[in-house]
Design an enzyme around this catalytic site. Structure first.
Site, mmCIF file in Angstrom:
data_model
loop_
_atom_site.group_PDB
_atom_site.id
_atom_site.type_symbol
_atom_site.label_atom_id
_atom_site.label_comp_id
_atom_site.label_asym_id
_atom_site.label_seq_id
_atom_site.Cartn_x
_atom_site.Cartn_y
_atom_site.Cartn_z
ATOM 1 N N ALA A 154 -57.952 -11.252 -40.995
ATOM 2 C CA ALA A 154 -56.956 -12.213 -40.515
ATOM 3 C C ALA A 154 -56.240 -12.895 -41.678
ATOM 4 C CB ALA A 154 -57.625 -13.257 -39.635
ATOM 5 N N ALA B 71 -53.605 -11.476 -32.576
ATOM 6 C CA ALA B 71 -52.538 -12.432 -32.285
ATOM 7 C C ALA B 71 -51.714 -12.729 -33.533
ATOM 8 C CB ALA B 71 -53.134 -13.721 -31.742
ATOM 9 N N GLY C 1 -4.789 -5.848 12.467
ATOM 10 C CA GLY C 1 -3.914 -4.989 13.258
ATOM 11 C C GLY C 1 -4.711 -4.224 14.300
ATOM 12 N N HIS D 227 -51.464 -10.625 -27.891
ATOM 13 C CA HIS D 227 -50.872 -11.962 -27.966
ATOM 14 C C HIS D 227 -49.839 -12.081 -29.074
ATOM 15 C CE1 HIS D 227 -54.744 -12.872 -26.019
ATOM 16 N NE2 HIS D 227 -55.317 -12.372 -27.083
ATOM 17 N N THR E 141 0.824 -1.214 0.000
ATOM 18 C CA THR E 141 0.000 0.000 0.000
ATOM 19 C C THR E 141 0.855 1.260 0.000
ATOM 20 O OG1 THR E 141 -0.136 -0.191 2.409
ATOM 21 C CG2 THR E 141 -1.960 -1.109 1.136
#
Length: 454
Positions: free
Chosen positions: A421, A378, A138, A361, A80
């Site tokens: 559809a 869907a 320590g 969906h 360090t």
């Protein structure tokens, strides 16, 4: 002395992580440990943030490229004290220098402010912590409140071993003093390294006062040397965030099964079920309900909207009184207005969906604008990509799109239109039109199915 800079030690390899990633880049709450420490340094309004780096230098610089740090290279990791010696040429004599660790991410601004405030005018201040079992650490030796020594476990007397106050390694002093002490450090020890703990002895030799501040919570100063310790930091941090949310009025079905990896802004009466993950910046309005297993990243959710289980929202927004999921995915650029319904196995990307529209969906909506009051059936697909470029689909208000329709962009469907559809739409549809593109249905009487050959 109001000026302050920070040194962050981040050069270690992290051998016990068993990873190619530098230790400090391992994440807590979705953010690298060292980034937590940098953010805390910013909160202190540090004039400079010196980042000591070594192992994984290129990766560290890549991941932290946007951070306002002074990169200080440590070619060899010799302790360090050696790390601080690399940064010392950048210290200003009249500024406080706070030393932090890149693998101890939970240190708080408030604790560091207490530490800096406790530093004597001519001296140094240490951050300590009380441990029930201080074995291996320590010990802090005090006389008349001042620290006179840090005694390592192997050197401690039986009486000193009873001390529960231990050193964390975090400290602050002025730049001039640090430079003086760092120049006098030696590596006359079994490891051949330079230790910042030796600075305390040098300060006492010079007649400087050594103060100490005790951290309120030992986890603030805990580091992570292996993945078990990393997981412990993660759990502690998540528990702390969950506690704050509960006290602020958020209902968490199980605080132990909630992860906040960013920032959460919330209104009143918010309910969050189990295994929810929040990432980036998320805003939840009043009365929002988040179902089990959802992932929200950089999302805005309006009042009284419900996100049903196992939905994923990223860089998207949803208006009030809406219902999303279960198993929905909102990708970047999805903007859903109030009262919209998005159901299971629907994916929306870079699209605006108007008020009250339903996409219930098995549908993909990408690069599109859909008006209000529409019904998207869907299996509808906006075909937005030709292999090289993206194109936009525009759908007006009160449009009905039947199941299994392909809208080949660029295409526009005007207000009030109906798409039958199974149709494939390649041309614009006028307002109020009914469009079908199905192959005429054929009937064959007395049909016999093929039989298998013997």
């Amino acid at each position: 002395m109001s000026k302050l800079s920070v040194v962050i030690l981040a050069a270690g390899k992290g051998t016990r992580m068993y990873s190619d990633l530098p230790k400090v880049l391992h994440k807590v709450a979705g953010k690298p440990m060292v980034k937590h420490v940098i953010d805390t340094a910013k909160q202190l309004s540090a004039e400079q943030i010196h980042l000591i780096y070594g192992h994984g230098a290129d990766l560290l610089k890549e991941r932290l490229a946007d951070e306002p740090v002074n990169w200080v290279f440590q070619a060899e990791q010799l302790g360090t004290g050696h790390a601080m010696q690399q940064a010392a040429p950048f210290f200003k004599d009249d500024e406080n220098i706070v030393m932090l660790y890149g693998d101890a991410p939970l240190i708080t601004k408030e604790t560091l402010e207490r530490l800096v405030a406790a530093k004597p005018e001519n001296g140094i201040a240490l951050l300590t912590v009380e441990l029930e079992n201080p074995t291996g650490y320590g010990r802090i030796i005090r006389e008349n409140g001042s620290v006179v020594a840090i005694v390592e476990q192997k050197d401690a007397t039986p009486e000193q071993l009873k001390i529960t106050e231990v050193n964390t390694g975090v400290m602050v002093s002025d730049g001039a003093s640090f430079k003086k002490w760092l120049a006098r450090l030696d590596n006359d020890n079994a490891q051949g390294e330079y230790y910042m703990t030796d600075v305390i002895g040098l300060a006492n030799q010079d007649g400087f006062k050594v103060a100490a501040v005790t951290a309120d919570d030992m986890m603030e100063v805990e580091g992570a040397n292996n993945r078990l310790q990393l997981a412990a930091l993660e759990r502690y941090f998540q528990r702390k965030q969950a506690t704050a949310l509960l006290l602020a009025g958020v209902s968490l079905a199980d605080p132990e099964r909630f992860d906040l990896r960013g920032e959460l802004e919330h209104g009143k009466d918010v309910e969050i079920d189990v295994n929810v993950i929040i990432e980036g910046k998320v805003k939840l309005g009043n009365g929002v309900k988040i179902g089990a297993g959802c992932v929200l990243k950089n999302a805005i959710i309006g009042d009284n909207t419900e996100i049903k289980p196992y939905s994923v929202l990223e860089d998207s927004s949803v208006g009030e009184q809406a219902a999303i999921g279960p198993f929905s995915r909102l990708r970047p650029g999805a903007e859903l207005a109030a009262e919209t319904h998005v159901g299971n196995f629907v994916e929306i990307k870079k699209a605006v969906v108007g008020k009250g529209t339903k996409v219930n969906h098995l549908t993909y909506v990408g690069d599109a604008e859909i008006g209000s009051g529409c019904n998207i059936g869907a299996g509808v697909i906006t075909c937005n990509y030709d292999g090289a470029n993206k194109f936009k689909t525009l759908i007006g208000d009160n449009v009905f799109v039947g199941s299994d329709v392909q809208l080949v962009a660029p295409v526009k469907v005007n207000n009030g239109a109906t798409i039958g559809a199974g149709s494939t739409i390649t041309k614009d549809v006028a307002a109020g039109e009914l469009v079908t593109t199905r192959v005429p249905q054929r009937h064959t009487a007395d049909w016999e199915r093929p039989s298998k050959k013997k």
